[in-house]
Each structure stands twice: as structure tokens, then as C-alpha cells.
Design an enzyme around this catalytic site. Structure first.
Site, PDB file in Angstrom:
ATOM      1  CB  CYS A   1      -0.929   0.012   1.206  1.00  0.00           C
ATOM      2  SG  CYS A   1      -1.949  -1.449   1.336  1.00  0.00           S
TER       3      CYS A   1
ATOM      4  CG  HIS B   1      -3.004   3.313   3.071  1.00  0.00           C
ATOM      5  ND1 HIS B   1      -3.688   3.120   1.893  1.00  0.00           N
ATOM      6  CD2 HIS B   1      -2.934   2.092   3.677  1.00  0.00           C
ATOM      7  CE1 HIS B   1      -4.006   1.832   1.793  1.00  0.00           C
ATOM      8  NE2 HIS B   1      -3.567   1.200   2.861  1.00  0.00           N
TER       9      HIS B   1
ATOM     10  CG  ASN C   1      -6.636  -0.798   2.215  1.00  0.00           C
ATOM     11  OD1 ASN C   1      -6.045  -0.291   1.264  1.00  0.00           O
ATOM     12  ND2 ASN C   1      -6.009  -1.379   3.220  1.00  0.00           N
TER      13      ASN C   1
HETATM   14  O1  UT7 Z   1      -3.299  -1.439   3.905  1.00  0.00           O
HETATM   15  C1  UT7 Z   1      -2.846  -2.232   4.952  1.00  0.00           C
HETATM   16  C2  UT7 Z   1      -3.772  -3.377   5.081  1.00  0.00           C
HETATM   17  N1  UT7 Z   1      -4.301  -3.703   6.340  1.00  0.00           N
HETATM   18  C3  UT7 Z   1      -4.937  -2.932   7.236  1.00  0.00           C
HETATM   19  O2  UT7 Z   1      -4.947  -1.764   7.179  1.00  0.00           O
HETATM   20  C4  UT7 Z   1      -5.625  -3.611   8.358  1.00  0.00           C
HETATM   21  C5  UT7 Z   1      -5.285  -3.082   9.703  1.00  0.00           C
HETATM   22  N2  UT7 Z   1      -6.116  -3.716  10.707  1.00  0.00           N
HETATM   23  C6  UT7 Z   1      -7.398  -3.351  10.916  1.00  0.00           C
HETATM   24  O3  UT7 Z   1      -7.903  -2.445  10.267  1.00  0.00           O
HETATM   25  C7  UT7 Z   1      -8.165  -4.027  12.027  1.00  0.00           C
HETATM   26  O4  UT7 Z   1      -7.299  -4.793  12.803  1.00  0.00           O
HETATM   27  C8  UT7 Z   1      -9.318  -4.939  11.502  1.00  0.00           C
HETATM   28  C9  UT7 Z   1     -10.416  -4.070  10.905  1.00  0.00           C
HETATM   29  C10 UT7 Z   1      -8.795  -5.897  10.446  1.00  0.00           C
HETATM   30  C11 UT7 Z   1      -9.923  -5.744  12.639  1.00  0.00           C
HETATM   31  O5  UT7 Z   1     -10.374  -4.871  13.648  1.00  0.00           O
HETATM   32  P1  UT7 Z   1     -10.053  -5.178  15.182  1.00  0.00           P
HETATM   33  O6  UT7 Z   1     -10.739  -4.154  15.972  1.00  0.00           O
HETATM   34  O7  UT7 Z   1      -8.559  -5.271  15.281  1.00  0.00           O
HETATM   35  O8  UT7 Z   1     -10.794  -6.538  15.380  1.00  0.00           O
HETATM   36  P2  UT7 Z   1     -10.182  -7.981  15.779  1.00  0.00           P
HETATM   37  O9  UT7 Z   1      -9.284  -8.504  14.722  1.00  0.00           O
HETATM   38  O10 UT7 Z   1      -9.610  -7.848  17.153  1.00  0.00           O
HETATM   39  O11 UT7 Z   1     -11.476  -8.878  15.812  1.00  0.00           O
HETATM   40  C12 UT7 Z   1     -12.494  -8.650  16.754  1.00  0.00           C
HETATM   41  C13 UT7 Z   1     -13.619  -9.642  16.529  1.00  0.00           C
HETATM   42  C14 UT7 Z   1     -13.203 -11.081  16.381  1.00  0.00           C
HETATM   43  O12 UT7 Z   1     -14.156 -11.866  17.055  1.00  0.00           O
HETATM   44  P3  UT7 Z   1     -13.824 -12.515  18.490  1.00  0.00           P
HETATM   45  O13 UT7 Z   1     -12.631 -13.375  18.254  1.00  0.00           O
HETATM   46  O14 UT7 Z   1     -13.540 -11.331  19.379  1.00  0.00           O
HETATM   47  O15 UT7 Z   1     -15.089 -13.235  18.807  1.00  0.00           O
HETATM   48  C15 UT7 Z   1     -13.322 -11.332  14.907  1.00  0.00           C
HETATM   49  O16 UT7 Z   1     -13.622 -12.678  14.603  1.00  0.00           O
HETATM   50  O17 UT7 Z   1     -14.340  -9.303  15.344  1.00  0.00           O
HETATM   51  C16 UT7 Z   1     -14.494 -10.485  14.537  1.00  0.00           C
HETATM   52  N3  UT7 Z   1     -14.517 -10.098  13.141  1.00  0.00           N
HETATM   53  C17 UT7 Z   1     -15.649  -9.780  12.473  1.00  0.00           C
HETATM   54  N4  UT7 Z   1     -16.935  -9.723  12.854  1.00  0.00           N
HETATM   55  C18 UT7 Z   1     -17.841  -9.346  11.935  1.00  0.00           C
HETATM   56  C19 UT7 Z   1     -13.466  -9.983  12.282  1.00  0.00           C
HETATM   57  N5  UT7 Z   1     -13.893  -9.581  11.076  1.00  0.00           N
HETATM   58  C20 UT7 Z   1     -15.233  -9.455  11.173  1.00  0.00           C
HETATM   59  C21 UT7 Z   1     -16.244  -9.064  10.261  1.00  0.00           C
HETATM   60  N6  UT7 Z   1     -17.524  -9.031  10.696  1.00  0.00           N
HETATM   61  N7  UT7 Z   1     -15.973  -8.735   8.987  1.00  0.00           N
END
Ligand code: UT7
Length: 334
Positions: free
Chosen positions: A118, A258, A288
């Protein structure tokens, strides 16, 4: 011996292209177990666009490039070099830049792809501008273009809700002294590579029944870890480019981060002590789009009149590699 002073290099034309098909969070609810509420709250994304079946990275890169050329009042014949930043090239080779060179019929242009995830657009600006600074080339097309929808695992809700397709292009050329690119900072940490990767399809894991069965041809990401890295690096990288330009964040009119996640964008703004009114945000509409996110946001803010001639803009990105990159420009309107 007299030393020749470097030329001032800036953006003299800009265009973007986002494919027509809009996919809302509600649409994503029909594909994976997710909700508009979760996606909106955790990422700020409401909608993203996906390419049509017969649309490829080189096609959308070409559309954006045509618009940038028109904006610069130039034709493809004027272009000396085409650099395409992409993590989703049409093929491993030939480069997407060569496909664009052919599409545009840019007869005299050299062409290559640049891979920095990115951060690719910022890396490409930094790299390409050197050719103009030294006087070797006059006009260069730099394009960030991605069709991430082709490489997303639509069974993995952790990643498939985040990304969208799009392209942004700029023409680089000489600008008056004091305008254009004032500061640059590039960085990498290859140790973090496994946090965001597309494991198979290269020479390490060529395509096999096994690699397909294990879903290794899709984007893999440790979202939490990338999030922590991004929050740390975005502000730091912007400050380093400002240092290079001999400027403070208080002298900056606009921040273009970004567009990965609104929470990452807000933390970068906070670190730079910039109110959100000075931050260009479109992650809600496009998700993104990796290397295309910054040029698309820049194009919108230029053409809707928010960014004005003489204003200073800091652009900062992070991504696969891991990489990060930032650029300070003083906008020059022809
Ligand atoms: O350009 C560079 C590319 N990457 C990025 O920029 C990504 C950077 N990371 C992020 O933006 C965030 O970490 C995410 C948006 C990917 C995730 O957000 P988070 O607040 O860090 O959530 P998490 O990974 O801690 O997940 C929390 C919960 C999990 O459930 P449990 O284990 O707490 O029960 C996930 O399974 O949210 C769940 N989850 C979802 N629920 C509904 C993960 N994805 C989803 C979804 N819908 N799409």
C-alpha cells in the site's frame, strides 16, 4: 566545478478511476457472516467498488492515466516513463506498466512496476521524481492501481470486507522552485512480511492442488498486528518527511493518509495534532484500495477545490513488506 541545481518536481496532472460496481456493507452481509454495524464501527468503511469480470489492473490503470494526461494537457507521446505501483498486477510478468504503455501507445516510454504494498504510490513518486530532478526525463506517469477483489478470500471475513478496487495516476514534471515535492521518507521492515502476504503463486509456492486447497493464493493478514504497526508508523513517517522538508506539522494544510481504517487515520491525525477537518478521508466510499488510495483521495480533493495552489499536503502510507512512506508536497496549480 559548477554543480547543477536539482529541478523542482511536482504533480502537473492527476486522474483517477474507480470501477462502476459498488458493493455496500449490506451486500457483504450476503457473502460472509458480517454486519454493516461491525464494518462501519471497526473500519469506517461503508462501500467499496469491484471491477467487472473483463476489467483488469492494467485497464483501470490506463483509464486513470488517460485522465491524468488530459489534466496535464499532455499526450501519451510526451511520456518518458511509466511506473505502476501495484500489489495486484495482471500477471507476474510482463509488468502491468508495460501493458499500460501498450494500451496508451506511449511509444517512447520506459515502463516498470514497483512493489511496496500500500506504500507503493509514495515509493513510486519518490523513485520516479529522481529521473526528472537529474534532467534525464521530462514527464513521468506514476500510477497506483489495484484489483484486490480478485485476490480476496470471500470466505475470510477478517479480510474480504476491507478492500476495494481502483486506480489513481499522476503526471510528474518540473514545477516552479519552492513547489512540488519538498520532503520524502521511505522505510521498511521485512521481518514483518508474514503479517500481510499473498503466499502462493510466486516461485516459493508455485500453484499446485495443495496450494489451492490451502487457499494460499489469497491475501493473508494478521489484522491486529498490522493495525498496531500502522498506528505507530503513520505519525512517525509523516514527521520524518516533514523533517526532511524542514517543516512542522503546524505548517501543513492537508493530511492524506492511506485509506485503510478510519481509526488508523484518526490516530495519525492526532499524532500530528491535525484536526480531522484537515484530513482527506474517503475510506467510507472505497474501502482500502492499497496503492491507489492516496492518489484517488488526492485527485478528489484537488478537483473539488479543497486543496488550493500554494497549500502544503502531507501524504503518508503503510503496507505489505512491511513498508511505510511519506511525502510532503506544495501544490502548484498551472
Ligand atoms: O493497507 C494495509 C492493510 N491492512 C490494514 O490496514 C488492516 C489493519 N487492521 C485493521 O484495520 C483491524 O485490525 C481490523 C479491521 C482488520 C480488525 O479490527 P479489530 O478491531 O482489530 O478486530 P479484531 O481482529 O480484534 O477482531 C475482533 C472480533 C473477532 O471476534 P472474536 O474473536 O472477538 O469473537 C473477529 O472474529 O471481530 C471479529 N470479526 C468480524 N466480525 C464481523 C473480524 N472480522 C469481522 C467481520 N464481521 N468482517
Amino acid at each position: 566545478m559548477t554543480t547543477k541545481k536539482d529541478k523542482a518536481v511536482g504533480i502537473i496532472g492527476i486522474g483517477s478511476y474507480v470501477p462502476a460496481r459498488a458493493v455496500t456493507n449490506k451486500d457483504m452481509e450476503a457473502i460472509v457472516e458480517t454486519s454493516d454495524e461491525w464494518i462501519s464501527e471497526r473500519t469506517g468503511i461503508k462501500c467499496r467498488h469491484f471491477v467487472a469480470e473483463d476489467e483488469h489492473t492494467s485497464d483501470i490503470a490506463t483509464r486513470a492515466a488517460e485522465r491524468a494526461l488530459k489534466d496535464a494537457n499532455l499526450t501519451a507521446d510526451d511520456i518518458d516513463l511509466i511506473v505502476v505501483a501495484t500489489a495486484t498486477p495482471d500477471m507476474l510478468f510482463p509488468s502491468t506498466a508495460c501493458l499500460v504503455q501498450h494500451n496508451l501507445n506511449a511509444g517512447k516510454a520506459a515502463a516498470y512496476d514497483l512493489s511496496a504494498g500500500c506504500s507503493g504510490f509514495m515509493y513510486s513518486i519518490a523513485t520516479a521524481s529522481q529521473f526528472i530532478k537529474t534532467g534525464l526525463y521530462k514527464y513521468i506517469l506514476v500510477i497506483g492501481a489495484e484489483t484486490l477483489s480478485r485476490l480476496m478470500d470471500f470466505t475470510d471475513r477478517n479480510t474480504c470486507v476491507l478492500f476495494g478496487d481502483g486506480a489513481g495516476a499522476v503526471v510528474l514534471g518540473e514545477v516552479p522552485e519552492g513547489y512540488g515535492i519538498l520532503g520524502v521518507h521511505l522505510g521498511s521492515d521485512g521481518g514483518g512480511g508474514p503479517l500481510l502476504s499473498l503466499p502462493a503463486g510466486g516461485t516459493r509456492i508455485p500453484a499446485s492442488e495443495e496450494s489451492v486447497k490451502n487457499r494460499l493464493h489469497y491475501i493473508h493478514m494478521e489484522g491486529n498486528e498490522v493495525f498496531k504497526f500502522a498506528v505507530k508508523v503513520m505519525g512517525e513517517a509523516a514527521v520524518k518527511a516533514l523533517d526532511h522538508a524542514g517543516m512542522q506539522s503546524s505548517e501543513v494544510e492537508w493530511l492524506i493518509p492511506h485509506q485503510a481504517n478510519i481509526r488508523i487515520i484518526q490516530s495519525a491525525a492526532k499524532r500530528l495534532k491535525m484536526p480531522m477537518e484537515k484530513v482527506i478521508v474517503n475510506v467510507d466510499r472505497y474501502g482500502n484500495t492499497s496503492s491507489a488510495s492516496i492518489p484517488i483521495a488526492l485527485e478528489e480533493a484537488i478537483h473539488d477545490g479543497r486543496i488550493k495552489s500554494g497549500q502544503t499536503v502531507v501524504m503518508v502510507g503503510f503496507g505489505a513488506g512491511l513498508t511505510w512512506a511519506s511525502t510532503v508536497i506544495r501544490w502548484h496549480h498551472k
